[in-house]
Design an enzyme around this catalytic site. Sequence first.
Site, PDB file in Angstrom:
ATOM      1  N   CYS A  79      -2.296  -0.370   7.589  1.00 50.03           N
ATOM      2  CA  CYS A  79      -1.702   0.955   7.402  1.00 50.03           C
ATOM      3  C   CYS A  79      -2.019   1.866   8.587  1.00 50.03           C
ATOM      4  CB  CYS A  79      -2.181   1.566   6.089  1.00 50.03           C
ATOM      5  SG  CYS A  79      -1.507   0.712   4.640  1.00 50.03           S
ATOM      6  N   GLU A  97       0.799   3.937   1.922  1.00 48.95           N
ATOM      7  CA  GLU A  97       1.257   4.385   3.231  1.00 48.95           C
ATOM      8  C   GLU A  97       2.461   3.587   3.709  1.00 48.95           C
ATOM      9  OE1 GLU A  97      -3.359   4.520   3.519  1.00 48.95           O
ATOM     10  OE2 GLU A  97      -1.844   3.390   2.419  1.00 48.95           O
ATOM     11  N   CYS A 123      -6.201   1.549   5.602  1.00 45.34           N
ATOM     12  CA  CYS A 123      -6.851   0.297   5.994  1.00 45.34           C
ATOM     13  C   CYS A 123      -6.656   0.063   7.487  1.00 45.34           C
ATOM     14  CB  CYS A 123      -6.312  -0.877   5.180  1.00 45.34           C
ATOM     15  SG  CYS A 123      -4.578  -1.301   5.486  1.00 45.34           S
ATOM     16  N   HIS A 140       0.832  -1.192   0.000  1.00 43.06           N
ATOM     17  CA  HIS A 140       0.000   0.000   0.000  1.00 43.06           C
ATOM     18  C   HIS A 140       0.877   1.256   0.000  1.00 43.06           C
ATOM     19  CE1 HIS A 140      -3.777  -2.083   1.905  1.00 43.06           C
ATOM     20  NE2 HIS A 140      -3.457  -2.576   0.718  1.00 43.06           N
TER      21      HIS A 140
END
Length: 146
Positions: free
Chosen positions: A85, A52, A75, A50
């Site tokens: 995240c 992040e 998330c 992801h």
Amino acid sequence: MTDAACMRRALDLAAQGMGRTGENPSVGCVIVKDRAVVAEARTADGGRPHAEEQALAQAGAAARGASVYVTLEPCAKRSNGGVSCTDLLIQAGVARVVIAARDPHPFANGVGIERLRTAGIVVETGIYEAEARTQNAAFFVKWDFT
């Protein structure tokens, strides 16, 4: 750097991943500390890692006390059982998270925002929300039941 300029950059990053992230949305993330960008990333091709988690890895210790601009709510749970995240942001000690759009997916859906706030992180939402929703329109159509 203004909030608008930082979120615009995050949206530009996310745009680079459109059509390349599988079923995941393409998300952009910019980390700013002392008015300077210390890291930026977008969701990787195929949807993992992801945005992040990539940006936090790039920022390292500079993430502590920083502001994070992300085009979609982080998330709060991972389908693969990994660290979410939201948890990564909390562990990194960021001070503020600015989110364009709330994530309607069951692995976020406001839970990420609440957990960040509970951890003492300032959370602001809605900056460029319409643009973020348009950018990942198919994702929102699939998950947004409001």
